[in-house]
Design an enzyme around this catalytic site. Structure first.
Site, PDB file in Angstrom:
ATOM      1  N   LYS A 284      11.708 -14.557 -24.388  1.00  0.00           N
ATOM      2  CA  LYS A 284      12.670 -14.991 -23.378  1.00  0.00           C
ATOM      3  C   LYS A 284      13.873 -15.647 -24.058  1.00  0.00           C
ATOM      4  CE  LYS A 284       9.527 -16.006 -19.529  1.00  0.00           C
ATOM      5  NZ  LYS A 284      10.135 -15.071 -18.564  1.00  0.00           N
ATOM      6  N   ARG A 358       0.848 -10.004 -14.537  1.00  0.00           N
ATOM      7  CA  ARG A 358       0.090  -8.894 -13.939  1.00  0.00           C
ATOM      8  C   ARG A 358      -1.034  -8.430 -14.865  1.00  0.00           C
ATOM      9  NH1 ARG A 358       5.572  -5.513 -13.552  1.00  0.00           N
ATOM     10  NH2 ARG A 358       6.354  -7.650 -13.394  1.00  0.00           N
TER      11      ARG A 358
END
Ligand code: BES
Ligand code: MN
Ligand code: ZN
Length: 504
Positions: A284, A358
Site C-alpha cells: 500500500k 477475501r
C-alpha cells in the site's frame, strides 16, 4: 458511568443537574414545563430572548434556576416535535451527555425518556439512552501514560452517575430491563472499539485469540483456537497464503454461544481479523497506512457481539469464526501470480496481495459449513471501493437470500446502525475470471465492493449468507480518529430478533 432508575417527583431533590428538552417550536417537554412553572417562567423567558431555539443538538446550561433544589438545569434542543424520531432522541441524549461531561457536574437526572418517540417502547428508550450515553463518553486511554492537561481535567470531572427518570412507577421493571439491554450493548461496543484502537504491535492474532479465550472463561463459552498445523491439515491454503509473509502465527478462533434449544441450527458470524494490512508484496502507499490496524474490526465486532449476547444470556445458538493474521511483505510472502488452493478445493490466482481479506474469509466460510448454519453473516473491512460507494454512513450489505438481507436491513434501521443493500448479480462474476486458476482474487476497478462480495459468494453456496462490508463504518479518521463499535448494534438487534422468533 453508573445508572439508576427513579420515579416520582424529583424536582424537589438535589441533583448536580436536571436534563430536560425543548422542541424547535419552543414547546417545552413535560418536565421542562413543570420547571418553568416552578420558576415563574424562567425557561420560557430565556427561550423568548432567543438564547435557546430548540434546534436539534443545541444545549444551554442554566445555573441556580429559581425554585429548583438542583444546581443546574440543562436545556437540550430536540428539533421538530411532529413525528419526533428515534434518531432525534438519540441525538438529544448524545448532546446532553456531551454538555454534561464538559460541565462541572458529575451526576445528573435525565428526563428525556419522557419524550414520546414514534414506535419506541419505554424499554427501548431507556436502553438507547444508556447505549448512547456510554458511547458518547467512551475514551481510549489505556496506553496513554501522560494525559494532556485538558483531558486530565475532564477525567477528574467526568460524569459518574446518570439517573434516568421515568414517569410511571408501574414501569420500573420494563425500564430496568432496558437499562440492562443498553449496558450489555455498550459493553460489546466498547470492547470492539478498544480492540480496533489498540496498536497493531499489541493487538496481534495471538492477542485476539487470548481475548476470545478470556470471554470464554468469563461467560462459559466454548472457545477453540486452531494453530497453523491444524489449518494446514484442514487445507486452508488461501488463508495460509496470506499469513505466510508474517512472523506472527495465524489463528482460527472458533467461539460458541449455545443458549438456544438443543439442536437449533446456529447463526454463524465470521469476522475478518487482519491485525495489520500492509498490502503485502502489492504494498500500500504510505499515507495513513497506520489506519490499517483497523483491518481486524470485523473480528472485533464478532468478539463485541459475543460479549453483548453473553451478557444478555440471549437464548440462541451462535457460532463465531475469526480467521486472523497479518498481511506483510517478506521473502516468504505470497507473490502476485501465485496460485493458492482453498479449503473448498477451488484454486485462486492472487493478482493483488492487497485483496487479502477475501482470501482469509473464503476458508473460514468453508469451515462454517460444518455447523449446519441457519445463516452465516461475515463482517469485514473488505474494500476501499465500499467507502467510495457509501461513505461513512452505511455498511454495504450483500446477500444470496433476500429475506436474510431484509432482516439485516431492518435490524440496522432499528439499531440506528444502518446498512444498504447492494447488488450481487451474476453479471459481475466474469470480472473474476482467470486464465490460470478457477478465479482471480480481484475484479478490476469497476464495482470493487461488488466483485469482492462475488468472490465470497463462490464459497457460500451451501447456506443462506450475507456479507457486511464495514470499511467505511468501522472507524473514523481525522481528529476523532477511532473505532466506532459498528456494526455491533446491528448484529445484536439481528440476533435478538432471531431469538424472539425462535421462542415463539
Ligand atoms: N483492508 C483493505 C480495505 C480497506 C481499504 C478498508 C481502505 C478501509 C479503508 C483491503 O484489504 C484492501 O486492501 N482492499 C483493496 C482491494 C483491491 C486490491 C482489489 C482495496 O480496496 O483497495
Ligand atoms: Mn488489503
Ligand atoms: Zn485488508
Amino acid at each position: 458511568m453508573e445508572f439508576s432508575i427513579k420515579t416520582g417527583s424529583t424536582e424537589k431533590q438535589h441533583h448536580n443537574c436536571v436534563i430536560v428538552g425543548v422542541y424547535e417550536s419552543h414547546q417545552l417537554s413535560d418536565s421542562a414545563k413543570a420547571i418553568d412553572a416552578l420558576s415563574s417562567g424562567y425557561l420560557s423567558n430565556i427561550i423568548k430572548r432567543g438564547d435557546m431555539d430548540g434546534k436539534s443538538e443545541k444545549t444551554l446550561m442554566l445555573h441556580d434556576v429559581p425554585g429548583m433544589h438542583s444546581d443546574r438545569v440543562l436545556l437540550v434542543g430536540l428539533g421538530k416535535e411532529d413525528g419526533f424520531t428515534d434518531k432525534q432522541y438519540a441525538k438529544a441524549v448524545r448532546a446532553s451527555v456531551k454538555a454534561l461531561a464538559a460541565s462541572g457536574a458529575s451526576e445528573a437526572v435525565s428526563y428525556l425518556v419522557e419524550l414520546p418517540v414514534k414506535a419506541l417502547s419505554l424499554r427501548r428508550k431507556v436502553s438507547l439512552l444508556a447505549e448512547v450515553a456510554l458511547d458518547a463518553t467512551y475514551r481510549f486511554d489505556a496506553i496513554k501514560r501522560k494525559k494532556d492537561a485538558a483531558e486530565e481535567n475532564d477525567a477528574k470531572k467526568g460524569v459518574k452517575r446518570l439517573t434516568i427518570h421515568i414517569a410511571d412507577a408501574t414501569h420500573v421493571k420494563e425500564a430496568e430491563a432496558g437499562l440492562a439491554d443498553g449496558k450489555a450493548l455498550a459493553a460489546g461496543v466498547s470492547l470492539t472499539k478498544d480492540l480496533g484502537n489498540l496498536p497493531p504491535n499489541v493487538c496481534t492474532p495471538t492477542y485476539l485469540a487470548e481475548q476470545a479465550l478470556g470471554l470464554g472463561k468469563t461467560y462459559g463459552l466454548k472457545v477453540e483456537v486452531l494453530e497453523r498445523a491444524e489449518l494446514e491439515t484442514l487445507g486452508m491454503g488461501s488463508f495460509l497464503g496470506v499469513a505466510k509473509g508474517s512472523e506472527e502465527p495465524p489463528k482460527l478462533i472458533v467461539m460458541q454461544h449455545l443458549k438456544g434449544k438443543p439442536g437449533q441450527k446456529p447463526v454463524v458470524l465470521v469476522g475478518k481479523g487482519i491485525t495489520f494490512d500492509t498490502g503485502g508484496i502489492s504494498l500500500k502507499p504510505g499515507a495513513e497506512m497506520d489506519e490499517m490496524k483497523y483491518d481486524m474490526c470485523g473480528a472485533a465486532s464478532v468478539l463485541g457481539t459475543f460479549r453483548t449476547i453473553a451478557e444478555m444470556g440471549l437464548p440462541l445458538n451462535v457460532v463465531g469464526i475469526i480467521p486472523t493474521c497479518e498481511n506483510m511483505p517478506d521473502g516468504r510472502a505470497t507473490r502476485p501470480g501465485d496460485v493458492l488452493t482453498s479449503m473448498s478445493g477451488l484454486t485462486i490466482e492472487v493478482l493483488n496481495t492487497d485483496a487479502e481479506g477475501r482470501l482469509i474469509l473464503c476458508d473460514a466460510l468453508t469451515y462454517a459449513e460444518r455447523f449446519e448454519p441457519s445463516a452465516v453473516v461475515d463482517i469485514a473491512t473488505l474494500t476501499g471501493a465500499c467507502v467510495i460507494a457509501l461513505g461513512h454512513h452505511a455498511t454495504g450489505l450483500f446477500s444470496n437470500n433476500d429475506d436474510l438481507a431484509q432482516e439485516l436491513l431492518q435490524a440496522g434501521e432499528t439499531a440506528l446502525d444502518r446498512a444498504w443493500h447492494m447488488p450481487l448479480w451474476d453479471d459481475y462474476q466474469p470480472q473474476l475470471d482467470s486464465n490460470f486458476a478457477d478465479m482471480g482474487n480481484i475484479g478490476g476497478r469497476a464495482a470493487g465492493s461488488i466483485t469482492a462480495a462475488c468472490f465470497l459468494s463462490r464459497f457460500t453456496k451451501k447456506y443462506d449468507w450475507a456479507h457486511l462490508d464495514i470499511a467505511g463504518t468501522a472507524w473514523k479518521s481525522g481528529k476523532e480518529k477511532g473505532g466506532t463499535g459498528r456494526p455491533v448494534p446491528l448484529l445484536t438487534e439481528f440476533l435478538v430478533s432471531r431469538a424472539g422468533h425462535a421462542q415463539r
